[in-house]
Design a protein around this motif. Structure first.
Motif, PDB file in Angstrom:
ATOM      1  N   ILE A  65       0.835  -1.204   0.000  1.00 52.74           N
ATOM      2  CA  ILE A  65       0.000   0.000   0.000  1.00 52.74           C
ATOM      3  C   ILE A  65       0.867   1.249   0.000  1.00 52.74           C
ATOM      4  O   ILE A  65       0.621   2.207  -0.752  1.00 52.74           O
ATOM      5  N   GLY A  66       1.914   1.253   0.820  1.00 54.51           N
ATOM      6  CA  GLY A  66       2.836   2.390   0.839  1.00 54.51           C
ATOM      7  C   GLY A  66       3.524   2.599  -0.492  1.00 54.51           C
ATOM      8  O   GLY A  66       3.697   3.743  -0.948  1.00 54.51           O
ATOM      9  N   ALA A  67       3.916   1.493  -1.149  1.00 59.56           N
ATOM     10  CA  ALA A  67       4.578   1.597  -2.458  1.00 59.56           C
ATOM     11  C   ALA A  67       3.648   2.195  -3.494  1.00 59.56           C
ATOM     12  O   ALA A  67       4.067   3.037  -4.313  1.00 59.56           O
ATOM     13  N   VAL A  68       2.393   1.787  -3.478  1.00 53.19           N
ATOM     14  CA  VAL A  68       1.414   2.348  -4.420  1.00 53.19           C
ATOM     15  C   VAL A  68       1.227   3.843  -4.168  1.00 53.19           C
ATOM     16  O   VAL A  68       1.150   4.632  -5.116  1.00 53.19           O
ATOM     17  N   MET A  69       1.177   4.233  -2.907  1.00 51.32           N
ATOM     18  CA  MET A  69       1.008   5.650  -2.577  1.00 51.32           C
ATOM     19  C   MET A  69       2.179   6.486  -3.089  1.00 51.32           C
ATOM     20  O   MET A  69       1.999   7.655  -3.481  1.00 51.32           O
ATOM     21  N   LEU A  70       3.383   5.901  -3.123  1.00 52.54           N
ATOM     22  CA  LEU A  70       4.557   6.619  -3.627  1.00 52.54           C
ATOM     23  C   LEU A  70       4.622   6.632  -5.152  1.00 52.54           C
ATOM     24  O   LEU A  70       4.969   7.647  -5.766  1.00 52.54           O
ATOM     25  N   VAL A  71       4.282   5.503  -5.755  1.00 49.15           N
ATOM     26  CA  VAL A  71       4.421   5.365  -7.208  1.00 49.15           C
ATOM     27  C   VAL A  71       3.291   6.052  -7.954  1.00 49.15           C
ATOM     28  O   VAL A  71       3.500   6.623  -9.031  1.00 49.15           O
ATOM     29  N   TYR A  72       2.090   6.009  -7.391  1.00 48.92           N
ATOM     30  CA  TYR A  72       0.893   6.458  -8.106  1.00 48.92           C
ATOM     31  C   TYR A  72       1.000   7.889  -8.637  1.00 48.92           C
ATOM     32  O   TYR A  72       0.681   8.140  -9.811  1.00 48.92           O
ATOM     33  N   PRO A  73       1.423   8.881  -7.839  1.00 49.32           N
ATOM     34  CA  PRO A  73       1.513  10.251  -8.369  1.00 49.32           C
ATOM     35  C   PRO A  73       2.478  10.363  -9.543  1.00 49.32           C
ATOM     36  O   PRO A  73       2.240  11.145 -10.473  1.00 49.32           O
ATOM     37  N   MET A  74       3.572   9.591  -9.515  1.00 48.46           N
ATOM     38  CA  MET A  74       4.535   9.641 -10.614  1.00 48.46           C
ATOM     39  C   MET A  74       3.961   9.028 -11.891  1.00 48.46           C
ATOM     40  O   MET A  74       4.157   9.544 -12.990  1.00 48.46           O
ATOM     41  N   VAL A  75       3.246   7.928 -11.722  1.00 50.21           N
ATOM     42  CA  VAL A  75       2.627   7.283 -12.883  1.00 50.21           C
ATOM     43  C   VAL A  75       1.564   8.191 -13.477  1.00 50.21           C
ATOM     44  O   VAL A  75       1.485   8.364 -14.700  1.00 50.21           O
ATOM     45  N   TRP A  76       0.738   8.776 -12.605  1.00 51.41           N
ATOM     46  CA  TRP A  76      -0.292   9.694 -13.102  1.00 51.41           C
ATOM     47  C   TRP A  76       0.341  10.861 -13.844  1.00 51.41           C
ATOM     48  O   TRP A  76      -0.131  11.263 -14.914  1.00 51.41           O
ATOM     49  N   TYR A  77       1.422  11.412 -13.299  1.00 49.47           N
ATOM     50  CA  TYR A  77       2.106  12.524 -13.954  1.00 49.47           C
ATOM     51  C   TYR A  77       2.569  12.126 -15.350  1.00 49.47           C
ATOM     52  O   TYR A  77       2.365  12.864 -16.321  1.00 49.47           O
ATOM     53  N   ALA A  78       3.202  10.958 -15.462  1.00 45.78           N
ATOM     54  CA  ALA A  78       3.710  10.499 -16.757  1.00 45.78           C
ATOM     55  C   ALA A  78       2.579  10.291 -17.756  1.00 45.78           C
ATOM     56  O   ALA A  78       2.688  10.692 -18.933  1.00 45.78           O
ATOM     57  N   ILE A  79       1.491   9.673 -17.310  1.00 45.58           N
ATOM     58  CA  ILE A  79       0.348   9.454 -18.206  1.00 45.58           C
ATOM     59  C   ILE A  79      -0.250  10.783 -18.646  1.00 45.58           C
ATOM     60  O   ILE A  79      -0.527  11.003 -19.835  1.00 45.58           O
ATOM     61  N   HIS A  80      -0.435  11.677 -17.682  1.00 48.62           N
ATOM     62  CA  HIS A  80      -1.061  12.963 -17.980  1.00 48.62           C
ATOM     63  C   HIS A  80      -0.197  13.784 -18.938  1.00 48.62           C
ATOM     64  O   HIS A  80      -0.698  14.307 -19.939  1.00 48.62           O
ATOM     65  N   ARG A  81       1.084  13.864 -18.644  1.00 49.14           N
ATOM     66  CA  ARG A  81       1.947  14.725 -19.452  1.00 49.14           C
ATOM     67  C   ARG A  81       2.273  14.142 -20.827  1.00 49.14           C
ATOM     68  O   ARG A  81       2.173  14.844 -21.840  1.00 49.14           O
ATOM     69  N   PHE A  82       2.640  12.881 -20.867  1.00 48.67           N
ATOM     70  CA  PHE A  82       3.198  12.336 -22.095  1.00 48.67           C
ATOM     71  C   PHE A  82       2.197  11.569 -22.963  1.00 48.67           C
ATOM     72  O   PHE A  82       2.454  11.375 -24.154  1.00 48.67           O
ATOM     73  N   ILE A  83       1.064  11.156 -22.378  1.00 49.43           N
ATOM     74  CA  ILE A  83       0.058  10.448 -23.174  1.00 49.43           C
ATOM     75  C   ILE A  83      -1.168  11.332 -23.401  1.00 49.43           C
ATOM     76  O   ILE A  83      -1.540  11.607 -24.548  1.00 49.43           O
ATOM     77  N   LEU A  84      -1.771  11.801 -22.319  1.00 49.60           N
ATOM     78  CA  LEU A  84      -2.981  12.602 -22.476  1.00 49.60           C
ATOM     79  C   LEU A  84      -2.710  13.940 -23.152  1.00 49.60           C
ATOM     80  O   LEU A  84      -3.563  14.453 -23.884  1.00 49.60           O
ATOM     81  N   HIS A  85      -1.529  14.510 -22.917  1.00 47.30           N
ATOM     82  CA  HIS A  85      -1.172  15.763 -23.568  1.00 47.30           C
ATOM     83  C   HIS A  85      -0.265  15.551 -24.779  1.00 47.30           C
ATOM     84  O   HIS A  85       0.179  16.524 -25.394  1.00 47.30           O
ATOM     85  N   GLY A  86      -0.003  14.316 -25.117  1.00 47.59           N
ATOM     86  CA  GLY A  86       0.712  14.040 -26.346  1.00 47.59           C
ATOM     87  C   GLY A  86      -0.192  14.238 -27.550  1.00 47.59           C
ATOM     88  O   GLY A  86      -1.419  14.246 -27.432  1.00 47.59           O
ATOM     89  N   ARG A  87       0.404  14.376 -28.721  1.00 48.67           N
ATOM     90  CA  ARG A  87      -0.388  14.634 -29.931  1.00 48.67           C
ATOM     91  C   ARG A  87      -0.441  13.435 -30.863  1.00 48.67           C
ATOM     92  O   ARG A  87      -0.936  13.546 -31.985  1.00 48.67           O
ATOM     93  N   PHE A  88       0.042  12.299 -30.397  1.00 48.21           N
ATOM     94  CA  PHE A  88       0.090  11.145 -31.285  1.00 48.21           C
ATOM     95  C   PHE A  88      -1.221  10.383 -31.337  1.00 48.21           C
ATOM     96  O   PHE A  88      -1.547   9.770 -32.352  1.00 48.21           O
TER      97      PHE A  88
END
Length: 260
Positions: A65-88
């Motif tokens: 649970i602690g690992a998910v709490m640490l990893v989750y914000p980073m994963v969300w950031y990567a998805i949001h920035r590079f996939i959702l805001h990507g133009r591909f």
């Protein structure tokens, strides 16, 4: 009675709840009765039931649970920035409708609740792929169930605060006010920064954080994410599905009142 309350409060725009016209009490009703959130709640209950049924030790479950709490914000950031805001995604016919649903529609009109929540067909597999391997590597079945449940719980928290950030409401707590102001800047000033929802640690680490409008120039693509008329002429699939050209400004609520 809930339906009548929502209807009488005039918080719908077409088939969608309009956060720009809702108060906090109406948001709680809409949030706690929304099908996607109810599905998350059901899956959280199932996950922690599996964890309890297969439970063998406290430490692996707690660590997962602690690992998910640490990893989750980073994963969300990567998805949001590079996939959702990507133009591909919009440049390929097969993925254009996916991109439209998961993020373009939200930036076209940030106040609409129906497009603020991701589709469970997309979010649940993503949460599972991110969390279950972490938990399983730490402690097998009970830890993987706990990790998945934690991921879903964090998602519910994210989604509620995301609603607050687009709600016609000024939070009383200063830290929520600051969180809301940063996210409002992402939607109404420059989309190339402040990708976080409840945490902007990743934005600070990767230099995409800005505190106010003076810290970043205004973006001409803040509402269309680069999918403007010129792009739509080359890649028409999102425009065809929308039924109209991409807008430079959202419809609905006043765009300045939520920045308060």
């Amino acid at each position: 009675m809930i339906t009548n309350t929502l209807k009488n409060s005039s918080i719908r725009t077409g088939r969608s709840f309009d956060l720009g016209k809702m108060n906090l009490s109406q948001l709680w009703i809409a949030y706690l009765t929304y099908p996607t959130i109810l599905l998350y709640f059901a899956l959280i209950l199932c996950s922690f039931t599996v964890m309890a049924y297969t439970y063998t030790a406290f430490v692996p479950v707690a660590v997962s649970i602690g690992a998910v709490m640490l990893v989750y914000p980073m994963v969300w950031y990567a998805i949001h920035r590079f996939i959702l805001h990507g133009r591909f995604l919009y440049r390929m016919k097969w993925s254009a409708s996916l991109w439209k649903r998961i993020h373009f529609d939200h930036h076209q009109d940030p106040h609409l609740l129906d497009v603020l929540f991701g589709s469970p067909l997309n979010t649940i597999p993503t949460i599972a792929v991110v969390t279950i391997p972490i938990g399983y590597a730490i402690g097998g079945m009970p830890a993987s169930a706990a990790a998945f449940g934690a991921g879903l719980t964090i998602t519910c928290i994210y989604e509620f605060f995301h609603c607050i950030q687009h709600l016609n409401y000024k939070p009383r707590m200063n830290w929520i006010q600051r969180m809301k102001q940063r996210h409002v800047l992402h939607h109404f000033h420059n989309e190339n920064g402040n990708y976080g929802i409840t945490s902007f640690v990743a934005d600070r680490l990767f230099r995409s954080y800005y505190r106010d409008a003076r810290g970043c120039p205004r973006s001409p693509t803040v509402f269309n994410l680069g999918y403007d008329i010129k792009e739509a002429q080359h890649y028409p699939w999102v425009m065809e599905e929308t039924g109209s050209p991409p807008r430079d400004r959202p419809d609905g609520a006043n765009t300045t009142r939520n920045a308060a």
